[in-house]
Design a protein around this motif. Sequence first.
Motif, PDB file in Angstrom:
ATOM      1  N   SER A  16       3.448   3.362  12.145  1.00  0.00           N
ATOM      2  CA  SER A  16       3.725   2.984  13.564  1.00  0.00           C
ATOM      3  C   SER A  16       4.566   1.439  13.174  1.00  0.00           C
ATOM      4  CB  SER A  16       2.423   1.750  13.828  1.00  0.00           C
ATOM      5  OG  SER A  16       2.001   1.075  13.017  1.00  0.00           O
ATOM      6  N   GLY A  17       4.793   0.550  14.570  1.00  0.00           N
ATOM      7  CA  GLY A  17       6.466  -0.118  15.119  1.00  0.00           C
ATOM      8  C   GLY A  17       7.097   0.222  14.641  1.00  0.00           C
ATOM      9  N   LYS A  18       8.654  -0.650  14.694  1.00  0.00           N
ATOM     10  CA  LYS A  18       9.212  -0.960  14.295  1.00  0.00           C
ATOM     11  C   LYS A  18      10.158  -2.261  13.933  1.00  0.00           C
ATOM     12  CE  LYS A  18      10.604   2.171  17.173  1.00  0.00           C
ATOM     13  NZ  LYS A  18      11.345   3.882  17.193  1.00  0.00           N
ATOM     14  N   GLY A  19      11.641  -1.496  12.799  1.00  0.00           N
ATOM     15  CA  GLY A  19      11.726  -2.698  12.176  1.00  0.00           C
ATOM     16  C   GLY A  19      11.697  -2.424  10.461  1.00  0.00           C
ATOM     17  N   PRO A  20      12.142  -3.591   9.660  1.00  0.00           N
ATOM     18  CA  PRO A  20      11.910  -3.771   8.584  1.00  0.00           C
ATOM     19  C   PRO A  20      10.998  -2.592   7.372  1.00  0.00           C
ATOM     20  CG  PRO A  20      12.813  -5.022   8.999  1.00  0.00           C
ATOM     21  CD  PRO A  20      12.102  -5.004   9.760  1.00  0.00           C
ATOM     22  N   VAL A  21      10.457  -1.752   6.965  1.00  0.00           N
ATOM     23  CA  VAL A  21       9.990  -0.776   6.800  1.00  0.00           C
ATOM     24  C   VAL A  21       8.310  -2.314   5.520  1.00  0.00           C
ATOM     25  CG1 VAL A  21       8.663   0.908   5.543  1.00  0.00           C
ATOM     26  CG2 VAL A  21      10.974   1.327   6.858  1.00  0.00           C
ATOM     27  N   VAL A  22       8.003  -1.770   6.245  1.00  0.00           N
ATOM     28  CA  VAL A  22       6.232  -2.462   4.478  1.00  0.00           C
ATOM     29  C   VAL A  22       5.514  -1.407   4.281  1.00  0.00           C
ATOM     30  CG1 VAL A  22       4.880  -3.971   5.153  1.00  0.00           C
ATOM     31  CG2 VAL A  22       7.025  -4.942   5.946  1.00  0.00           C
ATOM     32  N   VAL A  23       5.142  -1.646   3.427  1.00  0.00           N
ATOM     33  CA  VAL A  23       4.292  -0.208   2.987  1.00  0.00           C
ATOM     34  C   VAL A  23       2.911  -1.000   2.088  1.00  0.00           C
ATOM     35  CG1 VAL A  23       3.490   1.602   1.424  1.00  0.00           C
ATOM     36  CG2 VAL A  23       5.664   1.786   2.197  1.00  0.00           C
ATOM     37  N   LEU A  24       1.401  -0.920   3.313  1.00  0.00           N
ATOM     38  CA  LEU A  24       0.292  -1.353   2.328  1.00  0.00           C
ATOM     39  C   LEU A  24      -0.372  -0.233   1.940  1.00  0.00           C
ATOM     40  CD1 LEU A  24       1.021  -1.995   5.834  1.00  0.00           C
ATOM     41  CD2 LEU A  24      -0.225  -3.734   5.103  1.00  0.00           C
ATOM     42  N   LEU A  25      -0.973  -1.457   1.010  1.00  0.00           N
ATOM     43  CA  LEU A  25      -1.162  -0.181  -0.286  1.00  0.00           C
ATOM     44  C   LEU A  25      -2.823  -0.984  -0.729  1.00  0.00           C
ATOM     45  CD1 LEU A  25       1.130   0.195  -3.039  1.00  0.00           C
ATOM     46  CD2 LEU A  25       0.482   1.470  -1.671  1.00  0.00           C
ATOM     47  N   HIS A  26      -4.099  -0.494  -0.597  1.00  0.00           N
ATOM     48  CA  HIS A  26      -5.422  -0.423  -0.542  1.00  0.00           C
ATOM     49  C   HIS A  26      -5.425  -1.057  -2.148  1.00  0.00           C
ATOM     50  CE1 HIS A  26      -6.757   2.916  -1.489  1.00  0.00           C
ATOM     51  NE2 HIS A  26      -5.955   3.798  -0.382  1.00  0.00           N
ATOM     52  N   GLY A  27      -7.347  -1.242  -2.093  1.00  0.00           N
ATOM     53  CA  GLY A  27      -7.474  -1.425  -3.495  1.00  0.00           C
ATOM     54  C   GLY A  27      -8.265  -0.690  -3.827  1.00  0.00           C
ATOM     55  N   TRP A  28      -8.558  -0.372  -5.174  1.00  0.00           N
ATOM     56  CA  TRP A  28      -9.789   0.774  -5.497  1.00  0.00           C
ATOM     57  C   TRP A  28     -11.241   0.838  -5.117  1.00  0.00           C
ATOM     58  CZ3 TRP A  28      -8.828   3.915  -9.084  1.00  0.00           C
ATOM     59  CH2 TRP A  28      -9.809   5.382  -9.510  1.00  0.00           C
ATOM     60  N   GLY A  29     -11.390   1.848  -4.516  1.00  0.00           N
ATOM     61  CA  GLY A  29     -12.150   1.814  -3.980  1.00  0.00           C
ATOM     62  C   GLY A  29     -12.617   2.212  -2.400  1.00  0.00           C
ATOM     63  N   ASP A  30     -11.322   1.827  -1.798  1.00  0.00           N
ATOM     64  CA  ASP A  30     -11.198   1.194   0.033  1.00  0.00           C
ATOM     65  C   ASP A  30     -10.045   2.395   0.625  1.00  0.00           C
ATOM     66  OD1 ASP A  30     -11.295  -0.254   1.552  1.00  0.00           O
ATOM     67  OD2 ASP A  30     -10.655  -1.731   0.319  1.00  0.00           O
ATOM     68  N   SER A  31     -10.184   2.208   1.975  1.00  0.00           N
ATOM     69  CA  SER A  31      -8.694   2.833   2.224  1.00  0.00           C
ATOM     70  C   SER A  31      -7.525   2.582   2.814  1.00  0.00           C
ATOM     71  CB  SER A  31      -9.209   4.003   3.140  1.00  0.00           C
ATOM     72  OG  SER A  31     -10.189   3.357   4.474  1.00  0.00           O
ATOM     73  N   SER A  32      -7.241   3.095   3.938  1.00  0.00           N
ATOM     74  CA  SER A  32      -6.215   2.390   4.131  1.00  0.00           C
ATOM     75  C   SER A  32      -6.520   1.483   5.879  1.00  0.00           C
ATOM     76  CB  SER A  32      -5.323   3.559   5.277  1.00  0.00           C
ATOM     77  OG  SER A  32      -5.736   4.648   5.737  1.00  0.00           O
ATOM     78  N   HIS A  33      -7.939   1.557   6.363  1.00  0.00           N
ATOM     79  CA  HIS A  33      -8.278   1.178   6.920  1.00  0.00           C
ATOM     80  C   HIS A  33      -8.709  -0.071   7.438  1.00  0.00           C
ATOM     81  CE1 HIS A  33      -9.042   5.116   9.123  1.00  0.00           C
ATOM     82  NE2 HIS A  33      -9.874   5.679   7.904  1.00  0.00           N
TER      83      HIS A  33
END
Length: 131
Positions: A16-33
């Motif tokens: 989602s969004g517009k502009g420079p790309v930021v990739v978010l990585l969750h921790g162990w046992g978690d999810s993107s939520h």
Amino acid sequence: MSNVIVNDLMVTYERSGKGPVVVLLHGWGDSSHTFAQLCTALSSTRETIVVDLPGFGGTQAPPRPWGLSDYADFLGNFTKKIGVASVFAYVGHSNGGAIAIRGLAKGSITSEKLVLLASAGIRSENKTRTK
């Protein structure tokens, strides 16, 4: 949420969004939520991509246990598969931070910035006790 096949795994992610790309990585046992509010806050000035890493959230588990290098290679293949030419920043929480560190160190991924949130840090590939 969208789906794509990467490394023979069905992968769930959101972009989602517009502009420079930021990739978010969750921790162990978690999810993107875990990054929902952060993505909302960033999406006015950044394109955010959150992915459920293999074996977590809506993404299929790998056929065998993976180490950091496997996840780092997956991440490089994932960004290529969804057509991301360059990443401004990776944001990694806990194990997601360790994956980003490994990927950047071995060249599986590239970015201008790295943000670590309570990151697991640098670990060796050795998974057994030495003493």
